[in-house]
Design a protein around this motif. Structure first.
Motif, PDB file in Angstrom:
ATOM      1  N   SER A 243       1.032  -1.162   0.005  1.00 25.10           N
ATOM      2  CA  SER A 243       0.051  -0.097   0.188  1.00 25.10           C
ATOM      3  C   SER A 243       0.810   1.245   0.064  1.00 25.10           C
ATOM      4  O   SER A 243       2.205   1.124   0.274  1.00 25.10           O
ATOM      5  CB  SER A 243      -1.015  -0.134   1.198  1.00 25.10           C
ATOM      6  OG  SER A 243       0.017   0.458   2.405  1.00 25.10           O
ATOM      7  N   PRO A 244       0.421   2.378  -0.216  1.00 24.19           N
ATOM      8  CA  PRO A 244       1.154   3.697   0.086  1.00 24.19           C
ATOM      9  C   PRO A 244       1.399   3.643   1.508  1.00 24.19           C
ATOM     10  O   PRO A 244       1.014   2.914   2.312  1.00 24.19           O
ATOM     11  CB  PRO A 244       0.178   4.553  -0.511  1.00 24.19           C
ATOM     12  CG  PRO A 244      -0.914   4.169  -1.256  1.00 24.19           C
ATOM     13  CD  PRO A 244      -0.884   2.632  -0.858  1.00 24.19           C
ATOM     14  N   VAL A 245       2.606   4.449   1.853  1.00 24.63           N
ATOM     15  CA  VAL A 245       2.950   4.689   3.056  1.00 24.63           C
ATOM     16  C   VAL A 245       2.062   6.004   3.501  1.00 24.63           C
ATOM     17  O   VAL A 245       2.139   7.011   3.200  1.00 24.63           O
ATOM     18  CB  VAL A 245       4.380   4.875   3.393  1.00 24.63           C
ATOM     19  CG1 VAL A 245       4.765   5.227   4.669  1.00 24.63           C
ATOM     20  CG2 VAL A 245       5.339   3.766   2.915  1.00 24.63           C
ATOM     21  N   PHE A 246       1.466   5.622   4.741  1.00 20.47           N
ATOM     22  CA  PHE A 246       0.492   6.651   5.431  1.00 20.47           C
ATOM     23  C   PHE A 246       1.151   7.349   6.620  1.00 20.47           C
ATOM     24  O   PHE A 246       1.261   6.446   7.355  1.00 20.47           O
ATOM     25  CB  PHE A 246      -1.121   6.168   5.637  1.00 20.47           C
ATOM     26  CG  PHE A 246      -1.726   5.943   4.120  1.00 20.47           C
ATOM     27  CD1 PHE A 246      -2.591   6.819   3.577  1.00 20.47           C
ATOM     28  CD2 PHE A 246      -1.695   4.731   3.939  1.00 20.47           C
ATOM     29  CE1 PHE A 246      -3.099   6.333   2.242  1.00 20.47           C
ATOM     30  CE2 PHE A 246      -2.390   3.944   2.776  1.00 20.47           C
ATOM     31  CZ  PHE A 246      -3.149   5.007   1.882  1.00 20.47           C
TER      32      PHE A 246
ATOM     33  N   LEU B 260       0.829  -5.502   8.713  1.00 20.65           N
ATOM     34  CA  LEU B 260       0.895  -4.268   9.007  1.00 20.65           C
ATOM     35  C   LEU B 260       1.986  -3.654   9.346  1.00 20.65           C
ATOM     36  O   LEU B 260       2.731  -4.524  10.447  1.00 20.65           O
ATOM     37  CB  LEU B 260      -0.416  -3.924  10.260  1.00 20.65           C
ATOM     38  CG  LEU B 260      -0.525  -2.134  10.240  1.00 20.65           C
ATOM     39  CD1 LEU B 260      -0.865  -1.498   8.994  1.00 20.65           C
ATOM     40  CD2 LEU B 260      -1.562  -1.993  11.502  1.00 20.65           C
ATOM     41  N   GLY B 261       2.657  -2.775   8.840  1.00 19.16           N
ATOM     42  CA  GLY B 261       4.022  -2.355   9.328  1.00 19.16           C
ATOM     43  C   GLY B 261       3.979  -0.977   9.891  1.00 19.16           C
ATOM     44  O   GLY B 261       3.169   0.011   9.297  1.00 19.16           O
TER      45      GLY B 261
ATOM     46  N   LEU C  82      -0.938   7.489  17.350  1.00 19.30           N
ATOM     47  CA  LEU C  82      -0.621   7.576  15.703  1.00 19.30           C
ATOM     48  C   LEU C  82       0.688   7.408  15.367  1.00 19.30           C
ATOM     49  O   LEU C  82       1.665   7.858  16.052  1.00 19.30           O
ATOM     50  CB  LEU C  82      -1.496   8.438  14.996  1.00 19.30           C
ATOM     51  CG  LEU C  82      -2.970   8.256  15.291  1.00 19.30           C
ATOM     52  CD1 LEU C  82      -3.636   9.471  14.803  1.00 19.30           C
ATOM     53  CD2 LEU C  82      -3.595   7.101  14.757  1.00 19.30           C
ATOM     54  N   ALA C  83       1.013   6.983  13.897  1.00 18.58           N
ATOM     55  CA  ALA C  83       2.215   6.806  13.605  1.00 18.58           C
ATOM     56  C   ALA C  83       2.276   6.728  12.013  1.00 18.58           C
ATOM     57  O   ALA C  83       1.159   7.043  11.414  1.00 18.58           O
ATOM     58  CB  ALA C  83       3.099   5.664  14.101  1.00 18.58           C
ATOM     59  N   THR C  84       3.221   6.300  11.460  1.00 18.13           N
ATOM     60  CA  THR C  84       3.307   6.046  10.009  1.00 18.13           C
ATOM     61  C   THR C  84       3.255   4.765   9.861  1.00 18.13           C
ATOM     62  O   THR C  84       4.077   3.747  10.283  1.00 18.13           O
ATOM     63  CB  THR C  84       4.777   6.613   9.503  1.00 18.13           C
ATOM     64  OG1 THR C  84       4.572   8.200   9.595  1.00 18.13           O
ATOM     65  CG2 THR C  84       4.941   6.313   7.950  1.00 18.13           C
ATOM     66  N   TYR C  85       2.406   4.183   8.719  1.00 18.94           N
ATOM     67  CA  TYR C  85       2.046   2.828   8.572  1.00 18.94           C
ATOM     68  C   TYR C  85       2.106   2.633   7.042  1.00 18.94           C
ATOM     69  O   TYR C  85       1.479   3.307   6.482  1.00 18.94           O
ATOM     70  CB  TYR C  85       0.733   2.443   9.153  1.00 18.94           C
ATOM     71  CG  TYR C  85       0.552   2.633  10.654  1.00 18.94           C
ATOM     72  CD1 TYR C  85       0.891   1.271  11.568  1.00 18.94           C
ATOM     73  CD2 TYR C  85       0.448   3.630  11.437  1.00 18.94           C
ATOM     74  CE1 TYR C  85       0.918   1.482  12.893  1.00 18.94           C
ATOM     75  CE2 TYR C  85       0.189   3.867  12.746  1.00 18.94           C
ATOM     76  CZ  TYR C  85       0.673   2.838  13.404  1.00 18.94           C
ATOM     77  OH  TYR C  85       0.611   2.780  15.056  1.00 18.94           O
ATOM     78  N   ALA C  86       2.143   1.154   6.761  1.00 25.69           N
ATOM     79  CA  ALA C  86       1.875   0.531   5.487  1.00 25.69           C
ATOM     80  C   ALA C  86       1.486  -0.832   5.487  1.00 25.69           C
ATOM     81  O   ALA C  86       1.908  -1.462   6.290  1.00 25.69           O
ATOM     82  CB  ALA C  86       3.100   0.698   4.640  1.00 25.69           C
ATOM     83  N   ALA C  87       0.451  -1.242   4.543  1.00 22.01           N
ATOM     84  CA  ALA C  87       0.445  -2.482   4.416  1.00 22.01           C
ATOM     85  C   ALA C  87       1.669  -3.117   3.704  1.00 22.01           C
ATOM     86  O   ALA C  87       2.289  -2.743   2.877  1.00 22.01           O
ATOM     87  CB  ALA C  87      -0.639  -2.758   3.556  1.00 22.01           C
ATOM     88  N   LEU C  88       1.946  -4.607   4.220  1.00 16.95           N
ATOM     89  CA  LEU C  88       3.253  -5.194   3.857  1.00 16.95           C
ATOM     90  C   LEU C  88       2.795  -6.694   3.140  1.00 16.95           C
ATOM     91  O   LEU C  88       1.699  -7.259   3.750  1.00 16.95           O
ATOM     92  CB  LEU C  88       4.066  -5.471   4.995  1.00 16.95           C
ATOM     93  CG  LEU C  88       4.455  -4.069   5.691  1.00 16.95           C
ATOM     94  CD1 LEU C  88       5.586  -4.540   7.022  1.00 16.95           C
ATOM     95  CD2 LEU C  88       5.508  -3.396   4.840  1.00 16.95           C
TER      96      LEU C  88
END
Length: 369
Positions: free
Chosen positions: A143-146, A174-175, A204-210
């Motif tokens: 996924s994009p990095v959100f 989830l990363g 909250l933080a920064t996440y991306a699907a892996l």
């Protein structure tokens, strides 16, 4: 011994009722809580695909005034392929949300703030950013990095974030980006569907699907073979690694690995189970005992050794470490019984193991979905 081995082992203990907290964040009672993780480091390839137009619309307030206006944004096609590009087509969204809560969406990602998460208005936001670090070992971005903000506020109620994910047979995780480590860590994702992956957090933080790049077996069934000979309470017992048990290993980026042996056997009046976890360095010659757990439905309940936590004097020596075959012996002072006390145990083993790692969502209530 790498810290990741210890935290991976303890993941079944992370059964949090409201949310799994991030590494180093603070719970509502102000106590620091460590999050379950799996191995981090080294790069894995990512393949970008052009985003397609989303059917939804988002609200944006780049000035931070709280006066949002509806604008069409482009989203991410999660039906197949990769979903790692969208930054240019997904301008950031922000909105002031107060005690009543609210929701923001961007490019298939959603941030849901429940009532009473904040006591006063706070500016929440989502933006797509360039990856600040490589994905974890044997992972690629799916996924994009959100970046979800604010990332410096601890909420009174966990807020929910949902990320888009591709429809794929590969394992999806989830990363979370950990700035102090300059790395992504795999974290629990207790809300997984065919097209989304999500979790609730107090910060909250920064996440991306892996997406995993290794095709793991569907389960531990029939993985590994061999025998463990255990002596505890002065009684010898033989535990086979067979169809009802497993012998598995998980690799790390530095060439080290964690080995897990689990066996259950029938005894008069019930069952006994034995689990052994140990780490092996990149040379394959040096091992560290991580944990041993012996449980019985008949005698004394059980005994546990976990390095630096429960019990003491855990030692393991390998006499053979050729490929996926391990033979050796171990000993430890475990703690348990009724009344609780220390009990020495020792074992020899001769096993062959196969590559497997448990999905992070197994740490969630109900074992993930």
């Amino acid at each position: 011994m790498p810290l990741t081995h210890r935290l991976t082992l303890l993941s079944p203990l992370c059964l949090l009722l409201a949310a799994c907290t991030d590494p180093g964040t603070t719970t509502t009672d102000g106590s620091a809580t460590a999050e379950t993780t799996t191995s981090t480091s080294t790069s894995a390839p990512t393949t970008d695909a052009a985003p397609t137009t989303s059917t939804g619309s988002d609200t944006t307030d780049t000035a931070g005034t709280g006066d949002t206006t509806g604008v069409d944004t482009t989203g991410v096609d999660t039906t197949d392929g990769d979903t790692t590009t969208a930054g240019g087509e997904c301008p950031p969204v922000t909105q002031l949300l107060g005690p009543a809560g609210g929701e923001l969406t961007l490019c298939g990602a959603t941030l849901r703030v429940p009532a009473d998460a904040v006591a006063e208005e706070v500016l929440f936001g989502i933006e797509v950013i360039d990856p600040p670090a490589d994905p974890p070992f044997e992972q690629e971005f799916a996924s994009p990095v959100f970046r979800f903000t604010p990332d410096d506020v601890v909420f009174a109620q966990p807020v929910e974030l949902i990320l888009p994910r591709p429809v794929t047979d590969s394992r999806i995780s989830l990363g979370r980006h950990v700035p102090e480590d300059d790395a992504f860590w795999i974290v629990e994702a207790c809300d997984v569907t065919d097209t989304t992956i999500g979790q609730s957090y107090y910060q909250l933080a920064t996440y991306a699907a892996l997406r995993g790049t290794y095709d793991y077996p569907d389960s531990t069934s029939d993985l590994g073979e061999g025998t463990i000979e255990l002596e505890i309470l002065g009684v010898p017992a033989s535990f086979p690694i067979d169809a009802s048990s497993f012998g598995i290993y998980a690799d790390a980026a530095d060439g080290s690995r964690t080995v897990t042996l689990k066996s259950v056997r029938e005894v008069d009046g019930g069952f006994e189970s034995l689990r052994i976890d140990f780490a092996v360095d990149s040379t394959g010659d040096v091992a560290n005992l991580v944990a041993v757990e012996w449980l019985s439905t008949v005698d004394a309940g059980g005994y546990t050794y976990i390095a630096d936590l429960i019990g003491s004097d855990g030692v393991i020596t390998l006499s053979d470490a050729t490929g996926d075959h391990y033979a050796g012996e171990l000993s430890a002072v475990a703690h348990g019984g009724n009344p609780p006390h220390d009990e020495p145990l020792q074992a020899t083993f001769d096993v062959t193991v196969e590559k497997f790692t448990f999905p992070p969502e197994l740490s969630c209530m109900g074992g993930g979905g």
